[in-house]
Design an enzyme around this catalytic site. Structure first.
Site, PDB file in Angstrom:
ATOM      1  N   CYS A 216     -29.383  22.545  89.864  1.00 10.80           N
ATOM      2  CA  CYS A 216     -30.217  21.347  89.812  1.00 10.80           C
ATOM      3  C   CYS A 216     -29.842  20.447  90.985  1.00 10.80           C
ATOM      4  O   CYS A 216     -28.762  20.579  91.551  1.00 10.80           O
ATOM      5  CB  CYS A 216     -29.980  20.604  88.511  1.00 10.80           C
ATOM      6  SG  CYS A 216     -30.178  21.643  87.070  1.00 10.80           S
TER       7      CYS A 216
ATOM      8  N   ARG B 241     -33.322  23.055  95.136  1.00  8.92           N
ATOM      9  CA  ARG B 241     -32.251  23.396  94.196  1.00  8.92           C
ATOM     10  C   ARG B 241     -32.766  23.701  92.794  1.00  8.92           C
ATOM     11  O   ARG B 241     -32.039  24.244  91.965  1.00  8.92           O
ATOM     12  CB  ARG B 241     -31.246  22.242  94.111  1.00  8.92           C
ATOM     13  CG  ARG B 241     -30.543  21.946  95.411  1.00  8.92           C
ATOM     14  CD  ARG B 241     -29.541  20.850  95.208  1.00  8.92           C
ATOM     15  NE  ARG B 241     -28.421  21.310  94.420  1.00  8.92           N
ATOM     16  CZ  ARG B 241     -27.297  21.795  94.916  1.00  8.92           C
ATOM     17  NH1 ARG B 241     -27.137  21.867  96.215  1.00  8.92           N
ATOM     18  NH2 ARG B 241     -26.334  22.209  94.136  1.00  8.92           N
TER      19      ARG B 241
ATOM     20  N   TRP C  41     -33.287  22.979  87.276  1.00  9.17           N
ATOM     21  CA  TRP C  41     -33.422  24.427  87.080  1.00  9.17           C
ATOM     22  C   TRP C  41     -32.895  24.668  85.679  1.00  9.17           C
ATOM     23  O   TRP C  41     -31.709  24.521  85.414  1.00  9.17           O
ATOM     24  CB  TRP C  41     -32.587  25.180  88.124  1.00  9.17           C
ATOM     25  CG  TRP C  41     -32.806  26.657  88.081  1.00  9.17           C
ATOM     26  CD1 TRP C  41     -33.769  27.368  88.740  1.00  9.17           C
ATOM     27  CD2 TRP C  41     -32.022  27.621  87.359  1.00  9.17           C
ATOM     28  NE1 TRP C  41     -33.638  28.707  88.456  1.00  9.17           N
ATOM     29  CE2 TRP C  41     -32.584  28.881  87.610  1.00  9.17           C
ATOM     30  CE3 TRP C  41     -30.916  27.537  86.512  1.00  9.17           C
ATOM     31  CZ2 TRP C  41     -32.069  30.058  87.061  1.00  9.17           C
ATOM     32  CZ3 TRP C  41     -30.409  28.698  85.955  1.00  9.17           C
ATOM     33  CH2 TRP C  41     -30.982  29.939  86.232  1.00  9.17           C
TER      34      TRP C  41
ATOM     35  N   ASN D  27     -25.873  18.554  86.453  1.00 10.51           N
ATOM     36  CA  ASN D  27     -26.034  19.902  86.996  1.00 10.51           C
ATOM     37  C   ASN D  27     -24.884  20.722  86.452  1.00 10.51           C
ATOM     38  O   ASN D  27     -23.733  20.290  86.536  1.00 10.51           O
ATOM     39  CB  ASN D  27     -25.976  19.840  88.533  1.00 10.51           C
ATOM     40  CG  ASN D  27     -25.965  21.220  89.163  1.00 10.51           C
ATOM     41  OD1 ASN D  27     -26.479  22.169  88.586  1.00 10.51           O
ATOM     42  ND2 ASN D  27     -25.379  21.325  90.343  1.00 10.51           N
ATOM     43  N   GLY D  28     -25.168  21.899  85.890  1.00 11.73           N
ATOM     44  CA  GLY D  28     -24.108  22.752  85.355  1.00 11.73           C
ATOM     45  C   GLY D  28     -24.392  23.109  83.912  1.00 11.73           C
ATOM     46  O   GLY D  28     -25.541  23.021  83.455  1.00 11.73           O
TER      47      GLY D  28
ATOM     48  N   GLU E  64     -30.898  44.700 101.151  1.00 13.78           N
ATOM     49  CA  GLU E  64     -31.321  43.326 101.444  1.00 13.78           C
ATOM     50  C   GLU E  64     -32.855  43.246 101.570  1.00 13.78           C
ATOM     51  O   GLU E  64     -33.475  42.301 101.080  1.00 13.78           O
ATOM     52  CB  GLU E  64     -30.626  42.849 102.731  1.00 13.78           C
ATOM     53  CG  GLU E  64     -31.011  41.484 103.240  1.00 13.78           C
ATOM     54  CD  GLU E  64     -30.708  40.327 102.276  1.00 13.78           C
ATOM     55  OE1 GLU E  64     -30.060  40.540 101.251  1.00 13.78           O
ATOM     56  OE2 GLU E  64     -31.179  39.216 102.575  1.00 13.78           O
TER      57      GLU E  64
ATOM     58  N   LYS F   3     -35.163  40.873  99.151  1.00 10.53           N
ATOM     59  CA  LYS F   3     -36.101  39.859  99.659  1.00 10.53           C
ATOM     60  C   LYS F   3     -37.479  40.066  99.033  1.00 10.53           C
ATOM     61  O   LYS F   3     -38.154  39.117  98.655  1.00 10.53           O
ATOM     62  CB  LYS F   3     -36.239  39.938 101.193  1.00 10.53           C
ATOM     63  CG  LYS F   3     -35.048  39.475 101.979  1.00 10.53           C
ATOM     64  CD  LYS F   3     -34.906  37.968 102.097  1.00 10.53           C
ATOM     65  CE  LYS F   3     -33.935  37.422 101.107  1.00 10.53           C
ATOM     66  NZ  LYS F   3     -32.539  37.439 101.364  1.00 10.53           N
TER      67      LYS F   3
ATOM     68  N   GLU G  35     -37.503  39.087  95.191  1.00  4.04           N
ATOM     69  CA  GLU G  35     -37.431  37.653  94.872  1.00  4.04           C
ATOM     70  C   GLU G  35     -38.647  36.887  95.358  1.00  4.04           C
ATOM     71  O   GLU G  35     -39.018  35.887  94.766  1.00  4.04           O
ATOM     72  CB  GLU G  35     -36.137  37.024  95.394  1.00  4.04           C
ATOM     73  CG  GLU G  35     -36.009  36.958  96.886  1.00  4.04           C
ATOM     74  CD  GLU G  35     -34.700  36.322  97.345  1.00  4.04           C
ATOM     75  OE1 GLU G  35     -34.236  35.384  96.712  1.00  4.04           O
ATOM     76  OE2 GLU G  35     -34.152  36.789  98.364  1.00  4.04           O
TER      77      GLU G  35
ATOM     78  N   HIS H 173     -30.320  62.977  94.761  1.00  5.21           N
ATOM     79  CA  HIS H 173     -29.616  62.905  93.475  1.00  5.21           C
ATOM     80  C   HIS H 173     -30.432  62.141  92.440  1.00  5.21           C
ATOM     81  O   HIS H 173     -29.879  61.702  91.437  1.00  5.21           O
ATOM     82  CB  HIS H 173     -28.240  62.272  93.676  1.00  5.21           C
ATOM     83  CG  HIS H 173     -27.411  63.035  94.656  1.00  5.21           C
ATOM     84  ND1 HIS H 173     -26.808  64.227  94.335  1.00  5.21           N
ATOM     85  CD2 HIS H 173     -27.144  62.804  95.964  1.00  5.21           C
ATOM     86  CE1 HIS H 173     -26.176  64.690  95.406  1.00  5.21           C
ATOM     87  NE2 HIS H 173     -26.376  63.843  96.413  1.00  5.21           N
TER      88      HIS H 173
ATOM     89  N   LYS I  75     -31.837  27.552  94.764  1.00  9.16           N
ATOM     90  CA  LYS I  75     -31.064  27.876  95.963  1.00  9.16           C
ATOM     91  C   LYS I  75     -29.593  28.126  95.678  1.00  9.16           C
ATOM     92  O   LYS I  75     -28.992  29.042  96.203  1.00  9.16           O
ATOM     93  CB  LYS I  75     -31.224  26.749  96.984  1.00  9.16           C
ATOM     94  CG  LYS I  75     -30.530  27.001  98.309  1.00  9.16           C
ATOM     95  CD  LYS I  75     -31.187  28.135  99.057  1.00  9.16           C
ATOM     96  CE  LYS I  75     -30.496  28.472 100.353  1.00  9.16           C
ATOM     97  NZ  LYS I  75     -30.932  29.783 100.857  1.00  9.16           N
TER      98      LYS I  75
END
Ligand code: F6R
Length: 631
Positions: free
Chosen positions: A2, A27, A75, A101-102, A500, A504, A507, A523, A626
């Site tokens: 947040c 955030r 968030w 936040n947390g 990576e 990308k 998300e 395999h 973020k």
């Protein structure tokens, strides 16, 4: 996760706070809210959804012109992203407001206790317990006359700070907290544990925020708030203590970027701007590392050179994209420095029994420096006696502070939720650490180290050259906007690049994407290949380790024979791949180990364009934020 911002000064608080929230929205963007002091109570506006929704509410029902205010962009962790769960939260009397936040881990027991003495909760959040605990400390149980009625004019700000300390001692979990109370105009009180909080000191005004971006337009003078500390802030006064009330000092610093760095600068998305900034970010991270005598120096690392000489094992811990940088670090450290290197997801590391001792060097990679899993891994490693080197992009963040040493990347602020320029600078940093180890341990001669540093110095122009040729990649991305899946394969350092590329795409485009080590195809994953399935292939340089190239060429032929639509990222002039490529993306010739710096760029551009073509907001992908300051 947040974003928090608080203001005390002479300006209209809600305007300043709203401006800060705009800069912090990356955030978290599930809901937002602002509270200001309005005479005998706190006045709150909050709204689910993006900040624009709150702005509409403020337009319809303006807040009072107070000079003390707090704001939050959320968030969601506890409680759905609704208006009622949006911060700020208030106590029963509406005398105070708090943002957080947390995660308060013991919120449920505290809520039961508070409910039993008559507190009434208006939300499902863990945060609201803090509002009621502060109420208990400052004004007593609801329904009582309260301290305020008795002596509101004689209350001192210290009383507010002491109440916050007492509350913090009761909380388990992670938190940055900021509160205001009607009896303390011009005062903001904050606290932090394992979650970020930074003070901004302006001219006759002050800020308390999760991140300097919130106040960078007003001041570049910042003060780090240490772990387990409470802050008392007025326009003129800053007092920091630990939770017991012992005074401590925060570290003062000057933010080395300005407000324009945190603005879009004409790009449609921060992500596009940040992709374009990569050549400069790489160059900045390399700046001043090679001394006149050709030796590499990591000035700010703070670790005695003996540690690098005596270490017998490296363990890299990180999450997400930073973990992919760690996977690439392994190849460089083992090849250049001849040291065993393990790479582990920070969230897994702390829940097993890693074998570490004084001879182990743990490298924690984190753009934000606040990722809780990585922070916990750092603390766990230190408890086991290992030395910890942080690679971080955020000055004064918690992870570098808790580590023995730090190497800062110099990407500048990264606002887009998807990591781009921070990844390239993390790669530069891990290459520098690997070379530094090699130099000190004598596994590479000085001229060899200087040679690689020179090759690194050429990378900004090579990354710029890749960026200049991205139009065909954008066209492929638009063509593939509706496919259900895209696969990525690579070998050696191309394997983390494939991971990576897939991350990308997941998300940003919300589609199935997966990266594989090409050697693993047979395999299992090759069963996924059918007519038309797009596969991005990251080819190693043909002239590097030629066996790698030959093996991947064989994999390319195998998937092509089974109908894959191949998008091949290969060195310019690599004619061997052409017959098997539906789309060929040429990248400049660079040494094998450094190739991720150029090969990942088309994958970033591909994901960004494809996501935009699907109508997604690439700066604010759904469900993400973020910096991940919860586990
Ligand atoms: C992906 C992304 C995340 C972060 C991860 C670690 O694009 O941005 O996977 O890389 O959350 O974040 P930091 O580097 O801040 O520790």
């Amino acid at each position: 996760m947040c974003g928090i911002v608080a203001y005390v000064g002479a300006r209209t608080a809600h305007d300043v706070v709203l401006d800060g929230l705009r800069r912090l929205e990356y955030r978290g963007y599930d809901s937002a809210g602002i509270a200001v002091l309005d005479g005998g109570s706190v006045d709150v506006r909050r709204k689910a959804g993006a900040l624009g929704n709150l702005e509409a509410v403020l337009e319809a029902e303006p807040l009072a012109g107070s000079t003390t205010g707090i704001g939050h962009t959320r968030w969601a962790t506890h409680g759905a992203p609704t208006d009622g769960n949006a911060h700020p939260h208030v106590d029963c009397r509406r005398a105070l407001a708090v943002v957080h936040n947390g995660v308060i881990e013991n919120h449920s027991a505290l809520r039961d206790e508070l409910t039993n003495v008559g507190h009434v909760f208006g939300s499902q959040t863990d945060t609201e317990v803090v509002a009621h605990l502060l109420e208990e400390e400052l004004d007593g149980p609801p329904g009582g006359e309260g301290q305020a009625a008795q002596h509101s004019s004689s209350r001192t700000p210290e009383e507010f700070a002491e109440a916050m300390r007492r509350v913090c001692r009761r909380l388990a979990g992670s938190f940055s907290l900021v509160a205001i109370h009607r009896d303390f105009p011009g005062v903001v009180v904050g606290a932090r544990r394992n979650s970020p909080l930074v003070v901004g000191r302006g001219d006759g005004e002050a800020f308390l925020a999760s991140d300097v971006a919130a106040f960078i337009a007003a001041t570049r003078q910042a003060v780090e708030v240490g772990q387990d500390c409470v802050v008392l802030l007025t326009p003129q006064r800053l007092e920091i203590t630990d939770f017991e009330g012992n005074p401590t000092r925060g570290r003062e610093y000057r933010v080395d970027w300005d407000a324009s760095a945190a603005e879009k600068g004409g790009y449609d998305y921060f992500m596009l701007k940040e992709i374009a900034e990569q050549p400069d970010a790489v160059a900045a991270t390399l700046l001043g590392r090679l001394g006149r005598d050709g030796t590499l120096t990591l000035d700010e690392s703070r670790l005695d050179t003996r540690v690098f000489v005596e270490v017998d094992k490296i363990v890299v811990v990180a999450c997400g994209t930073a973990y992919h940088a760690g996977l690439i670090a392994k190849y460089a450290i083992e090849h250049w420095a001849g040291l065993p290197c393990e790479v582990e997801l920070a969230s897994e590391f702390r829940y097993r029994d890693p074998i570490l001792d004084r001879q182990s060097l743990v490298i924690a990679i984190s753009q934000s420096g606040e990722t809780l899993d990585t922070l916990m891994a750092v603390q766990h490693a230190k408890e086991m006696g290992a030395r910890v080197l942080a690679i971080c992009n955020t000055l004064g963040a918690t992870i570098p502070r808790e580590s023995d040493a730090v190497l800062y990347t110099r990407a500048g602020p990264e606002i887009g939720v998807a990591a781009t320029k921070s990844f390239l600078t993390q790669l530069v940093a891990v290459y520098l650490v690997a070379l530094y180890l090699a130099q000190l341990r004598g596994t590479k001669y000085g001229d060899e180290v200087a040679g690689v540093v020179r090759e690194l110095a050429a990378m900004p122009s090579k990354v710029a050259a890749v960026l200049d040729t991205m139009e065909p990649v954008r066209a492929i991305a638009r063509e593939l906007a509706r496919v259900p899946t895209v696969l990525f394969i690579g070998r050696h350092v191309g394997y983390p690049v494939a991971l990576e590329g897939a991350l990308k795409l997941k998300e940003l485009a919300y589609m199935h994407a997966e990266g594989f080590a090409a050697g693993e195809l047979k395999h299992g994953p090759i069963a996924l290949i059918e007519e038309g399935v797009p596969v991005v292939v990251v080819m190693p340089p043909p002239s590097g380790r030629s066996v790698l190239h030959a093996k991947l060429l064989a994999n390319l032929q195998e998937i092509r024979a089974r109908g894959a639509r191949t998008i091949v990222v290969a060195e310019e002039g690599d004619e061997a791949v052409r017959p098997y490529s539906d789309h060929l993306v040429a990248i400049p010739a660079v040494p094998t180990l450094l190739q991720p710096l150029v090969s990942v760029v088309p994958l970033q551009v591909f994901a960004c364009e494809l996501a935009v073509a699907r109508g997604n907001d690439v700066d604010r992908p759904r469900n993400l934020a973020k910096s991940v300051t919860v586990e």
